[in-house]
Enzyme design. Sequence first.
Site, PDB file in Angstrom:
ATOM      1  N   ASP A  43       0.813  -1.178   0.076  1.00 47.41           N
ATOM      2  CA  ASP A  43       0.101   0.122  -0.199  1.00 47.41           C
ATOM      3  C   ASP A  43       0.945   1.401  -0.137  1.00 47.41           C
ATOM      4  OD1 ASP A  43      -2.228   1.520   0.262  1.00 47.41           O
ATOM      5  OD2 ASP A  43      -3.256   0.420   1.814  1.00 47.41           O
ATOM      6  N   ASP A  44       0.743   1.990  -1.197  1.00 48.75           N
ATOM      7  CA  ASP A  44       1.412   3.563  -1.164  1.00 48.75           C
ATOM      8  C   ASP A  44       2.709   3.236  -1.335  1.00 48.75           C
ATOM      9  OD1 ASP A  44      -1.142   4.437  -0.807  1.00 48.75           O
ATOM     10  OD2 ASP A  44      -0.531   5.376   1.193  1.00 48.75           O
ATOM     11  N   CYS A  81      -5.960   3.914  -4.279  1.00 47.49           N
ATOM     12  CA  CYS A  81      -5.975   2.792  -3.845  1.00 47.49           C
ATOM     13  C   CYS A  81      -7.182   2.099  -4.471  1.00 47.49           C
ATOM     14  CB  CYS A  81      -5.935   2.692  -2.367  1.00 47.49           C
ATOM     15  SG  CYS A  81      -7.255   3.728  -1.528  1.00 47.49           S
ATOM     16  N   ARG A  85      -7.085  -1.146  -7.097  1.00 43.17           N
ATOM     17  CA  ARG A  85      -7.149  -2.544  -6.737  1.00 43.17           C
ATOM     18  C   ARG A  85      -8.518  -3.100  -7.578  1.00 43.17           C
ATOM     19  NH1 ARG A  85      -5.322  -2.938  -0.980  1.00 43.17           N
ATOM     20  NH2 ARG A  85      -4.070  -1.210  -0.871  1.00 43.17           N
ATOM     21  N   LYS A 143      -6.344  -5.462   3.074  1.00 42.97           N
ATOM     22  CA  LYS A 143      -7.150  -4.379   2.702  1.00 42.97           C
ATOM     23  C   LYS A 143      -7.994  -4.564   1.633  1.00 42.97           C
ATOM     24  CE  LYS A 143      -6.636   0.486   1.273  1.00 42.97           C
ATOM     25  NZ  LYS A 143      -5.896   1.557   1.162  1.00 42.97           N
ATOM     26  N   HIS A 145     -11.539  -2.483   0.687  1.00 47.07           N
ATOM     27  CA  HIS A 145     -11.598  -1.049   0.283  1.00 47.07           C
ATOM     28  C   HIS A 145     -12.430  -1.091  -1.160  1.00 47.07           C
ATOM     29  CE1 HIS A 145     -10.413   3.306   0.274  1.00 47.07           C
ATOM     30  NE2 HIS A 145     -11.590   3.256   0.727  1.00 47.07           N
ATOM     31  N   ASP A 340      -0.046  -0.168  -5.134  1.00 48.51           N
ATOM     32  CA  ASP A 340      -1.399   0.166  -5.618  1.00 48.51           C
ATOM     33  C   ASP A 340      -1.190   1.620  -6.204  1.00 48.51           C
ATOM     34  OD1 ASP A 340      -1.092   1.377  -3.189  1.00 48.51           O
ATOM     35  OD2 ASP A 340      -3.109   1.221  -2.538  1.00 48.51           O
ATOM     36  N   ASN A 341      -0.382   2.313  -5.779  1.00 48.31           N
ATOM     37  CA  ASN A 341      -0.063   3.720  -6.151  1.00 48.31           C
ATOM     38  C   ASN A 341       1.445   4.318  -5.701  1.00 48.31           C
ATOM     39  OD1 ASN A 341      -2.717   4.216  -4.096  1.00 48.31           O
ATOM     40  ND2 ASN A 341      -0.987   5.031  -3.481  1.00 48.31           N
ATOM     41  N   LYS A 395       1.107   9.892  -4.795  1.00 43.51           N
ATOM     42  CA  LYS A 395      -0.280   9.654  -4.931  1.00 43.51           C
ATOM     43  C   LYS A 395      -1.387  10.797  -4.944  1.00 43.51           C
ATOM     44  CE  LYS A 395      -3.339   7.389  -1.367  1.00 43.51           C
ATOM     45  NZ  LYS A 395      -3.300   6.499  -0.121  1.00 43.51           N
TER      46      LYS A 395
END
Length: 591
Positions: A43-44, A81, A85, A143, A145, A340-341, A395
């Site tokens: 993530d990130d 995100c 995803r 996660k 989301h 994701d980014n 991001k």
Amino acid sequence: MSTPLWRRLAGFTLAALLGLAPAAQAQAPASAARPNIVIILVDDAALMDFGAFGGEARTPNIDRLAREGAMFTAYHTSPLCSPSRAMLLTGVDNHRAGVATIEEILPPSQRGKPGYGLHIEPGVWTIARRLKAEGYRTLMSGKWHLGHGPGQLPDSHGFDRSLALDASGADNWAAKPYMPYYEEAPWFEDGKPAAMPKAYYSSDLLVDRLQAYIDERPPGSQPFFAYLAFQAVHIPVQAPKEYSDRYKGQFDAGWAQVRARRIERARRIGLLPPEAGAEGMPDFAREWDALTPKEKAIYARSMEVYSGMLEAMDANVGRLVEHLRARGELANTVFVVTSDNGPEPSDPVHAKGMNIWMALHGYTWRLANLGEAGSLNFIGRDWASAISAPGRLYKFYASEGGVRVPLIMSGPGVKAGLKVASPAFVTDVTPTLLELAGAAPQPAAAAMDGRSLRPVLTGSADRTHGPDEPVGMEVSGNAALYMGDYKLTRDMPPVGDGRWRLFHLARDPGETADLSKAEPDRFAAMQKAYAAYEARVGVAPLPEGYTTDRQLAGNALAKQGPAILRLAALVLALLLGVAGLVIWRRRRARG
């Protein structure tokens, strides 16, 4: 007495560093059997965060997967995100999939529009659902989301077992929220509210749960698909102290020096051509030497924790790899590792009123325990600008710093030691894995937008997308269109200016030379292609004056409104009670 977790993690990391395997069950030979598939989503994470991509953090287990497989150096995702995803798991553009943006920044004018329901649309099949139809067992830990409530959680999208966080993030040490938008940390297991431990560390917990799901079937009895979506390195940036302490002093020179060093390493390892330009820190960045010694200390420590969080995550990747080795299933497992980014620029701590919310939820921001339990740590936009090198921004934005991220594929069907410099996109991952699994087409499912990367993975082709094939992307106004080596891009306020620019990414991945005036015909043609993309996928217009930060604040206030009113009522009741007590005592004293 069982071996302590820290010792097991250290052993796996040392084994990876030395290229050794523990003395475990012998590896089963690769066969024609359908491969297991593991997607590991960070993530990130920035393009250069992993060691194999030139990062400061020690990530020997991910690096080993990179050495044994393929590294994609021109891979692009979306700048946020949930849209990323949705595309990763379906191969379908985020608008067509139903997840055009994230709910935290959705303006009222877009609510209810097609593609803006912010959950996976009926008819759009996840890779889990497609592989389940092929006889795979499908597992998830991490996660989600991608929608709330019945019909929108992983159990309704093809996953047999799942432990899912139904939010943009949460604390890593306990099941509690990390921002005022949420009243709780909504964890679900198999579609039902999950009973979470009182204390844990997220990366440990997620791998523990995934391994438990895998162990519910005997080795080799059924191929499995596993989606491991770490919380690392999303806010709050937290890590065990022993990991963070390994990076003491490494960031004391400040963000400008870290960006310069990453740019230098990018040239050395081929992420940036020798003759290509790369910008320094942006104009809005603070001068490191203008900070006080206390500020320097806490901001340097924030990056030590960030690196520690990456290493702690990687140690758990190593645990999973060794677990599959012990089961005799490693040789027949395909791994995908990506982000994701780009890196997260937000600073939640200094937002207006955040000190009150933090106090109510047991958070602090201080050097003594930064990144440990009860600490709401972040890296902020200066560090995000530094580690997004050699790209611009981070991001939320469609510049390379926000959308160019690492991608690693490893396992059967993937040529070892391969570096793929041709463009690849997040929608390409699912088609690739389905082809590697020998999955049949599903006529009832929405057509995928991506293409299989298998030809470049086997070395039989050098490109996946043709030079005149447009690939579009849009999230909350931040947009790009790729065509061959060219990129048309637009970044929206508050950091961007909403103007379209044209870049040649193969020559200028740092986006330093706008070609819109030098190549007006191409610029016009790509704008036309982007307009066609918007019409095809259903991009809804943004309201006048929209910015993500203002919308986030407004949506958080609206969602927390009832809680704020309850708190206000409680405070008022307490004040009235205190006032009543004071009046009573005065009357009694006069008595």
